[in-house]
Write an enzyme that holds these catalytic residues in place. Sequence first.
Site, short mmCIF file in Angstrom:
data_model
loop_
_atom_site.label_atom_id
_atom_site.label_comp_id
_atom_site.label_asym_id
_atom_site.label_seq_id
_atom_site.Cartn_x
_atom_site.Cartn_y
_atom_site.Cartn_z
N GLU A 114 0.85 -1.20 0.00
CA GLU A 114 0.00 0.00 0.00
C GLU A 114 0.88 1.24 0.00
OE1 GLU A 114 -2.77 -0.38 3.26
OE2 GLU A 114 -4.08 -1.71 2.12
N HIS A 238 -9.29 9.46 2.01
CA HIS A 238 -8.81 8.33 1.21
C HIS A 238 -8.95 8.74 -0.26
CE1 HIS A 238 -8.19 4.36 -0.42
NE2 HIS A 238 -7.96 3.88 0.79
N ARG A 285 -1.22 8.95 1.28
CA ARG A 285 -2.60 9.34 0.93
C ARG A 285 -2.81 10.83 0.76
NH1 ARG A 285 -5.84 5.11 4.62
NH2 ARG A 285 -5.15 3.39 3.33
N HIS A 346 -11.83 9.57 5.53
CA HIS A 346 -11.60 8.13 5.77
C HIS A 346 -11.16 7.82 7.20
CE1 HIS A 346 -10.54 4.04 4.80
NE2 HIS A 346 -9.29 4.22 5.18
N ARG A 381 -1.85 9.33 8.78
CA ARG A 381 -1.68 7.91 9.10
C ARG A 381 -1.16 7.13 7.89
NH1 ARG A 381 -5.19 3.20 8.50
NH2 ARG A 381 -6.62 4.60 7.42
P1 FAD Z 1 -14.62 0.95 15.48
O1 FAD Z 1 -14.29 -0.35 14.85
O2 FAD Z 1 -15.11 2.03 14.59
O3 FAD Z 1 -15.69 0.66 16.60
C1 FAD Z 1 -16.32 1.69 17.30
C2 FAD Z 1 -17.25 1.07 18.32
O4 FAD Z 1 -17.69 2.07 19.24
C3 FAD Z 1 -18.49 0.46 17.71
O5 FAD Z 1 -18.78 -0.74 18.37
C4 FAD Z 1 -19.57 1.48 18.04
O6 FAD Z 1 -20.86 0.93 18.17
C5 FAD Z 1 -19.08 1.98 19.39
N1 FAD Z 1 -19.57 3.31 19.74
C6 FAD Z 1 -19.31 4.50 19.15
N2 FAD Z 1 -19.97 5.49 19.76
C7 FAD Z 1 -20.65 4.92 20.78
C8 FAD Z 1 -21.55 5.41 21.76
N3 FAD Z 1 -21.89 6.70 21.85
N4 FAD Z 1 -22.09 4.52 22.63
C9 FAD Z 1 -21.80 3.22 22.57
N5 FAD Z 1 -20.95 2.69 21.65
C10 FAD Z 1 -20.40 3.53 20.77
N6 FAD Z 1 -7.45 0.42 8.90
C11 FAD Z 1 -6.45 -0.47 8.69
O7 FAD Z 1 -5.50 -0.57 9.49
N7 FAD Z 1 -6.47 -1.26 7.58
C12 FAD Z 1 -7.47 -1.22 6.66
O8 FAD Z 1 -7.46 -1.95 5.69
C13 FAD Z 1 -8.52 -0.28 6.86
N8 FAD Z 1 -9.53 -0.17 5.97
C14 FAD Z 1 -10.57 0.67 6.25
C15 FAD Z 1 -11.66 0.71 5.38
C16 FAD Z 1 -12.75 1.51 5.67
C17 FAD Z 1 -13.92 1.54 4.71
C18 FAD Z 1 -12.75 2.29 6.84
C19 FAD Z 1 -13.92 3.17 7.17
C20 FAD Z 1 -11.66 2.27 7.70
C21 FAD Z 1 -10.57 1.46 7.42
N9 FAD Z 1 -9.48 1.39 8.28
C22 FAD Z 1 -8.47 0.52 8.04
C23 FAD Z 1 -9.50 2.09 9.56
C24 FAD Z 1 -9.90 1.10 10.67
O9 FAD Z 1 -10.92 0.26 10.19
C25 FAD Z 1 -10.38 1.81 11.90
O10 FAD Z 1 -9.48 2.81 12.27
C26 FAD Z 1 -10.50 0.84 13.07
O11 FAD Z 1 -11.27 -0.28 12.71
C27 FAD Z 1 -11.13 1.54 14.26
O12 FAD Z 1 -11.39 0.57 15.24
P2 FAD Z 1 -11.94 1.03 16.64
O13 FAD Z 1 -12.03 -0.20 17.47
O14 FAD Z 1 -11.18 2.18 17.15
O15 FAD Z 1 -13.42 1.58 16.32
C1 SIN Z 2 -7.53 0.52 2.24
O1 SIN Z 2 -7.76 -0.68 2.12
O2 SIN Z 2 -7.19 1.26 1.32
C2 SIN Z 2 -7.66 1.11 3.59
C3 SIN Z 2 -6.44 0.85 4.34
C4 SIN Z 2 -6.39 1.75 5.52
O3 SIN Z 2 -7.23 2.63 5.68
O4 SIN Z 2 -5.45 1.60 6.31
#
Ligand code: FAD
Ligand code: SIN
Length: 528
Positions: A114, A238, A285, A346, A381
């Site tokens: 990537e 993104h 990015r 993103h 990031r």
């Molecule tokens: P999340 O997985 O977003 O979880 C948040 C949690 O908090 C959820 O359970 C939600 O219900 C809960 N929550 C929020 N507010 C409240 C509230 N008020 N009350 C109760 N619960 C609440 N990163 C990578 O490293 N590699 C990738 O390939 C990648 N691809 C991505 C693709 C997409 C489309 C997106 C959007 C992001 C991507 N990212 C990627 C980024 C990565 O997915 C996120 O940064 C990461 O998953 C965040 O995890 P988290 O546990 O912090 O929060």
């Molecule tokens: C992607 O698959 O392009 C997302 C990867 C990331 O957000 O880290």
Amino acid sequence: MTSDVLIVGSGAAGLTAALNLAERFRVTVLAKGALDEGSTAWAQGGIAAVLEPGDTFESHIDDTMIAGAGLNDRAIVELVVENAPASIERLQRLGVPFATEGPNGNGALHLTREGGHSHRRIVHVDDATGWAVQEALLKAARAHPNITLVPDQVAIDLATSRHEQRYSGAGRVWGVYAVDRGTGAVNLHTANATILATGGAGRTYLFSTAPRGATGDGIAMAWRAGARVANMEFMQFHPTCLYNLEVKNFLITEAVRGEGGRLINPRTGHRFMPDLDLRAELAPRDVVARAIDAEIKRDGLDYVHLDISHMPAEFVRGHFPNIHDKLLGLGIDMTREPIPVVPAQHYTCGGIMVDRHGLTDLPGLYAAGECTQSGLHGANRLASNSLLECFVFGEAAADHIAAHWDSLSPPPPIRPWDESRVADSDEEVVIKQNWTEIRRFMWNYVGIVRTTKRLERARTRIRMMTDEIADYYGSFRVTPDLIELRNLLQTAELIVHCALHRHESRGLHYTLDYPATSPEAEDTILIP
Ligand code: FAD
Ligand code: SIN
């Protein structure tokens, strides 16, 4: 409901912390909707880890610091990068079926490439890594007798010493008040320690790859309770979100460019990235998103093309089965034609300030994952470093709680939520109107390329809306939509405040009024 540890969020960060705590403690995990509705399940590309022969931790650290434009905290970058291979091993033990070089799960892990990475470094499950990770973590959490998973609880605010029935002055966080989506009742969830793992704030913007619930709730709650928040100006866009009038937030993974995809101006047919950066489509990015934005604005385009049709069809289908099928359903065959793409918000690089143990400023409150500013990402990031951050900091917070358990006293009696002076809303239109307005002006005024004038315009609108929403919040019974609206506005204010404060261009913050990068790299720290 009282537990030993309360975790708000059931994504990668929250569930990693829960699984690391559950052998010793009773853990409750809240989610605002279904348990798999956060960004984690949507992740496509994968997880960065040094596993390729010839790759080194030093190289991954350097790539992270270069993408972050020097604003990263090197000690934190080292912590995360060096823990990556162990995190991948733990996920394998939980059953995550990472792609391998050989057939049927045999052979070394397949590593994709990537932007910004100088080696093949991305461990993945085809093009749907996050879904596999979320499933495996949830399966393990569901099976653990000490973990209680509670969906449909929308946390409103932290319960702190201010809410104690007999005020102790301890300045502690004791849990959260949360509204139950089913009944509308406000419940109190208390614990000796609370971890916020609430994800990012992508929905502050009109176009975002993030799920509907990414409204910055944890960041806003921590800020209102008195925790410092930092670097909110660094919103990552993104480069390649599908341009489609019906499907507005479908990501086309960066791995498509990693495996040979080229960005083409659809009007001229010109491949523009090699003119701008030696790394071409694999530049970080911020560079690629700005380049696409410039092409679109200069030529009045709706989108640019991402083209991988020169690669063998079997290769494309094999690497990107989910994206291929999704696009085919929309009438685009990516093995034969280019994909129309635009940049979209993103990832939220800034957030609640935490130390290397996930500790916030507030006693008893930890935070992990996308809602934090840990020092890992700096001003931008590096791709696929964020799931990794969730695993490392989810575990670090759990370890710190376990090591300091004796100092984490149980919660005293806390006042229940007071609804005696509010009524049911008779003006839901206020919520809808403001939701749309915030997301639109943030997109137009606080987007990829900024100016002080546009930021000031956004600030003026935020000030006008603050009174209206505060008045509404004070008069009507809370609903999930109202909670999110209040948090969206709070987050927008933090983003604009940080952006106005930074008088330079660095990483994701690019302003025409201060195009140069200052010699000194400094965080933008907001103190409540
Ligand atoms: P999340 O997985 O977003 O979880 C948040 C949690 O908090 C959820 O359970 C939600 O219900 C809960 N929550 C929020 N507010 C409240 C509230 N008020 N009350 C109760 N619960 C609440 N990163 C990578 O490293 N590699 C990738 O390939 C990648 N691809 C991505 C693709 C997409 C489309 C997106 C959007 C992001 C991507 N990212 C990627 C980024 C990565 O997915 C996120 O940064 C990461 O998953 C965040 O995890 P988290 O546990 O912090 O929060
Ligand atoms: C992607 O698959 O392009 C997302 C990867 C990331 O957000 O880290």
